[in-house]
Design an enzyme around this catalytic site. Structure first.
Site, mmCIF file in Angstrom:
data_model
loop_
_atom_site.group_PDB
_atom_site.id
_atom_site.type_symbol
_atom_site.label_atom_id
_atom_site.label_comp_id
_atom_site.label_asym_id
_atom_site.label_seq_id
_atom_site.Cartn_x
_atom_site.Cartn_y
_atom_site.Cartn_z
ATOM 1 N N TYR A 37 30.358 64.537 46.853
ATOM 2 C CA TYR A 37 29.324 65.249 47.603
ATOM 3 C C TYR A 37 29.943 65.906 48.838
ATOM 4 C CZ TYR A 37 25.176 66.114 50.421
ATOM 5 O OH TYR A 37 24.229 66.712 51.188
ATOM 6 N N ASP A 38 30.722 65.118 49.588
ATOM 7 C CA ASP A 38 31.358 65.648 50.805
ATOM 8 C C ASP A 38 32.229 66.852 50.480
ATOM 9 O OD1 ASP A 38 30.164 63.821 52.406
ATOM 10 O OD2 ASP A 38 31.922 62.499 52.609
ATOM 11 N N GLU A 119 33.090 52.240 67.020
ATOM 12 C CA GLU A 119 32.354 51.201 66.278
ATOM 13 C C GLU A 119 32.411 51.497 64.785
ATOM 14 O OE1 GLU A 119 27.960 51.851 67.071
ATOM 15 O OE2 GLU A 119 28.831 53.025 68.703
ATOM 16 N N LYS A 121 31.281 52.537 61.005
ATOM 17 C CA LYS A 121 30.254 53.371 60.388
ATOM 18 C C LYS A 121 29.716 52.559 59.211
ATOM 19 C CE LYS A 121 29.030 57.846 58.663
ATOM 20 N NZ LYS A 121 28.263 57.263 57.567
ATOM 21 N N GLU A 178 21.230 50.679 61.511
ATOM 22 C CA GLU A 178 21.367 50.780 60.057
ATOM 23 C C GLU A 178 20.915 49.477 59.406
ATOM 24 O OE1 GLU A 178 24.081 53.735 57.670
ATOM 25 O OE2 GLU A 178 23.548 53.739 59.777
ATOM 26 N N LYS A 319 36.177 58.974 58.460
ATOM 27 C CA LYS A 319 35.901 58.261 57.208
ATOM 28 C C LYS A 319 37.139 57.497 56.718
ATOM 29 C CE LYS A 319 32.513 59.007 54.935
ATOM 30 N NZ LYS A 319 31.488 59.854 54.383
ATOM 31 N N CYS A 418 50.360 41.676 17.235
ATOM 32 C CA CYS A 418 51.039 40.981 16.131
ATOM 33 C C CYS A 418 50.251 41.015 14.823
ATOM 34 C CB CYS A 418 51.337 39.538 16.522
ATOM 35 S SG CYS A 418 49.879 38.492 16.538
ATOM 36 N N CYS A 439 52.920 35.530 18.439
ATOM 37 C CA CYS A 439 52.563 36.818 19.041
ATOM 38 C C CYS A 439 53.518 37.174 20.190
ATOM 39 C CB CYS A 439 51.129 36.747 19.555
ATOM 40 S SG CYS A 439 50.579 38.288 20.286
HETATM 41 N N1 5U1 Z 1 27.833 53.161 64.290
HETATM 42 C C1 5U1 Z 1 27.156 54.319 64.289
HETATM 43 N N2 5U1 Z 1 26.692 54.906 63.199
HETATM 44 N N3 5U1 Z 1 26.077 56.019 63.588
HETATM 45 C C2 5U1 Z 1 25.425 56.972 62.852
HETATM 46 N N4 5U1 Z 1 26.838 55.047 65.367
HETATM 47 C C3 5U1 Z 1 26.166 56.117 64.944
HETATM 48 N N5 5U1 Z 1 25.637 57.153 65.626
HETATM 49 C C4 5U1 Z 1 24.990 58.097 64.938
HETATM 50 C C5 5U1 Z 1 24.879 58.021 63.528
HETATM 51 C C6 5U1 Z 1 24.173 59.063 62.781
HETATM 52 O O1 5U1 Z 1 24.457 59.165 65.554
HETATM 53 C C7 5U1 Z 1 24.561 59.290 66.965
HETATM 54 C C8 5U1 Z 1 25.928 59.649 67.414
HETATM 55 C C9 5U1 Z 1 23.589 60.373 67.362
#
Ligand code: 5U1
Length: 713
Positions: A37-38, A119, A121, A178, A319, A418, A439
């Site tokens: 996709y990317d 941090e 993702k 998340e 990524k 075999c 074998c």
């Molecule tokens: N860890 C993290 N994931 N994440 C996703 N930080 C973070 N910040 C985001 C997104 C979409 O957006 C802000 C930078 C606006």
């Protein structure tokens, strides 16, 4: 195919991305990997960048993707939920850093005071939690960034989400983060799905999405979803931290889960070092991440730097190499392992995934192929996570109608190496070649098993030597070991004359063994040491085992067992059951082994090489010339032995017969005239007496080995 103009290509890309967005954001059923996709998205961005006339209002690059699903009430985000631009390599991170610094210069801000908060993702679902006067008022998905879906009822079931905040929280607070599943919880959910005959989830992210969008919150409650906070939406009130790093600390204090994997960096090298470190730690984290996020740490600078189109300019996601990619299942080959297991292996169109090029992946067994509904010729999702061996996750069934014909895989009925029979036992997932000794695929393993201490006890025949002997073609079956001489062995790598001579002596000694050890050494499936002992006690030698009428034995066994039930009911002692504890599975395996001509030949060759064991009662002790020749050469000759306790494989009579056969004599009590006491388990006063008188004590294995010519104890 005709070459496409860039207009046509852009139109095709818009159509594909639109379809994949719909699958991903609305249906929760993506049919392409993130990497694919990317790749398409970036290709469209590049085309539009090179030729701005290609940009149209409804291009996916011109809006935040997706559309809210109709199943849950729409929620308009008061501050848009942005997505992040991606950096796929170090150079793209350097370019991001340059853009940030240039922008700070433009804004007359001191770029040399810049710090980045870093941090993980998370590979989950973005969500916003709205708190009013400290109470959870609403939870919404990201949706298209402007409008999401109301999932409050479901989110309330997530234990990691606080329902009330401490008093210091502002009157309006929107926390973004998340929702995800820990890998171990995902595995348990799939186990439950399997047990219930339900469809399994493809990965933790899909399982989290499926769980969050349940119409019945009680189902969500049974899925242990987690939440990690990383930012804010709308807020009202004062006193919020002025940097991202402090904000995460504050969120943690306010009751939100925040990842421990966070740090600050002042330059690009610091960013890249964090990326490398987390990539290495990735397999140890309990949840999936697909990269790291770098954000300008000062929140007032974030605002000043601002946002373009789809993403903030102050942050970027760096990524990790994609763990999943799409390839084509070119063929399924079958490999025979060292233990005879037939493993189907996927041959794949080479694909870059998890940081390496993958061209094959194990498919484990036949059932796995059926369960995943894989057909040769399918487009498949290939996964390689960390150092875990690559796997084929699933077929893209929806792409089947597109092109070339597909064909189903069939497990072969003969061993591909075999040509012996293969079996798949009832209730087992694995198919195996039955020709252990013959074998070639199993040769090395069979030889190591044969030589091990608890089997033929050939000291010094380790993996390194077996490798060389088999690879050079000098040894094909265990019987070939008995033809090796010192000069052949001395020519092997890292093998001197002396070790070669020791090994030859050790091979020689191993000729004198017990039938139980010999049976165990043959490596018949399900015939471990204990089963070998039971078989050896009943049959005594190979011919008797070959002569057994197995179906008649099964009938006798069943009759005795029934009779014993009656006897027990009458309070009488039961009769001994023939081959007690040896069930049909073991008997079937022995029969199959004996049924293969190769195996019988291998055994005959071993016997011809001089392997011998005590064959039963004293009356059978050889009196013939061969027997006398044995007696003359043996270290037992002329010595007096006392046998006491229970020996591991020989009965008392068999041990006595062995001693006499090799020229020794047997006494019933220990005295100063006794040369050796052979002691087994639970040996009592005779052993104590031996110690008292200083008579050497042997175990069964040493007694057997002493029979070898030239052995002195
Ligand atoms: N860890 C993290 N994931 N994440 C996703 N930080 C973070 N910040 C985001 C997104 C979409 O957006 C802000 C930078 C606006």
């Amino acid at each position: 195919m005709l070459p496409q103009t860039s207009h046509e290509r852009a139109a095709r890309l818009r159509e594909l991305i639109g379809r994949y967005d719909h699958e991903y954001y609305v249906l929760d059923a993506p049919s392409v990997s993130d990497a694919e996709y990317d790749g398409l998205f970036r290709e469209l961005q590049r085309l539009e960048h090179d030729d701005p006339s290609l940009v149209v209002a409804d291009s996916p690059t011109q809006r935040v993707s997706g559309a809210a699903s109709a199943a849950f009430a729409p929620v308009r985000h008061s501050v848009p939920m942005l997505s992040l631009a991606n950096a796929l390599d170090d150079d793209e991170v350097r370019a991001f850093d340059r853009r940030v610094r240039d922008r700070l210069h433009e804004l007359a801000l001191p770029a040399d005071a810049l710090a980045y908060a870093m941090e993980p993702k998370y590979d989950g679902l973005a969500i916003e939690l709205r708190y009013e006067d400290g109470a959870l008022a609403r939870a919404a998905t990201r949706g298209d960034g402007s409008t999401g879906e109301d999932v409050t009822a479901n989110v309330r079931t997530i234990r990691a989400v606080p329902l009330r905040l401490p008093d210091f929280a502002p009157p309006v607070l929107e926390v973004r983060g998340e929702v995800l599943l820990f890998r171990r919880d995902f595995a348990r959910i799939n186990e439950r799905q399997r047990a219930a005959g339900e469809r399994e989830f493809v990965n933790p992210r899909n399982a989290a999405a499926g769980s969050l969008r349940q119409l019945d919150p009680s189902i969500t409650a049974r899925r242990p979803l987690r939440f990690f906070a990383y930012g804010l939406g709308e807020t009202e009130g004062v006193g919020l931290p002025d940097t991202q790093a402090k904000l995460l600390d504050w969120l943690a204090r306010t009751g939100f889960p925040v990842s421990a994997e966070r740090a600050l960096a002042r330059d690009v090298e610091g960013l890249l070092a964090f990326h490398r470190a987390l990539l290495e730690r990735r397999p140890q984290l309990p949840y999936d991440i697909d990269g790291v996020v770098y954000k300008v740490d000062r929140r007032d600078w974030q605002e000043a730097i601002g946002t373009v189109a789809r993403a903030p300019r102050f942050a970027i996601a760096h990524k990790f190499p994609a763990e999943e990619a799409i390839s084509e299942l070119l063929d399924i080959e079958v490999q025979v392992g060292r233990t005879g297991k037939l493993t189907p292996v996927a041959r794949l169109r080479p694909v870059f995934v998890g940081g390496v090029t993958v061209a094959s992946a194990t498919l484990h067994n036949e059932d796995e192929i059926r369960r995943k509904d894989l057909l040769i010729g399918d487009q498949v999702v290939v996964r390689r996570a960390g150092d875990v061996i690559p796997e084929v996750v699933r077929a893209l069934v929806e792409r089947r109608d597109e092109a070339s014909p597909r064909r189903a895989f069939r497990m072969p009925t003969r061993c591909p190496v075999c040509d012996s029979a293969v079996v798949r036992e009832e209730g087992e997932a694995d198919t195996r070649c039955v020709a252990g000794l013959y074998c070639p695929a199993q040769r090395k393993q069979a030889l190591l098993h044969f030589a091990q201490r608890r089997a033929m006890d050939i000291d010094g025949l380790g993996e390194r030597i077996v490798e060389q002997l088999v690879d050079s073609g000098r040894v094909r079956t265990p019987a070939d070991l008995y033809a090796l001489d010192v000069s052949t062995l001395a020519a092997l790598e890292r093998m001197g004359e002396k070790s070669a001579a020791n090994l030859v002596a050790s091979i020689d000694r191993s000729r004198h063994t017990s039938f139980a050890r010999f049976l165990f050494a043959l490596g018949i499936r399900h015939v471990g040491e204990e089963v070998a002992r039971v078989l050896a006690t009943r049959y005594g030698d190979f011919d008797a085992l070959l002569d057994e009428d197995w179906s008649a034995l099964a009938v006798t066994k069943a009759t005795v067992q029934k009779e014993n039930v009656r006897r027990r009911a009458r309070g009488e002692a039961p009769q001994p059951v023939p081959l007690e504890g040896i069930g049909p599975e073991i008997v079937g395996s022995v029969q199959r082994f004996l049924g293969e001509a190769h195996n019988r030949e291998a055994v005959e060759a071993l016997l011809a090489a001089g392997i011998e064991w005590p064959r039963g009662m004293t009356a059978d002790a050889p009196n013939d010339d061969a027997g006398k020749a044995v007696q003359r050469a043996s270290a037992l000759a002329g010595r007096t032995f006392v046998v006491t306790g229970t020996l591991p494989t020989l009965s008392r009579e068999q041990a006595h017969e062995w001693i006499r056969r090799h020229g020794g004599s047997v006494a019933s009590s220990v005295s100063r005239k006794t040369d050796f006491v052979v002691a087994g388990e639970a040996a009592g006063s005779k052993l104590a007496r031996a110690h008292e008188l200083g008579v050497p004590v042997l175990d069964e294995a040493t007694l057997l080995r002493m029979a070898a010519p030239g052995t002195e104890n």
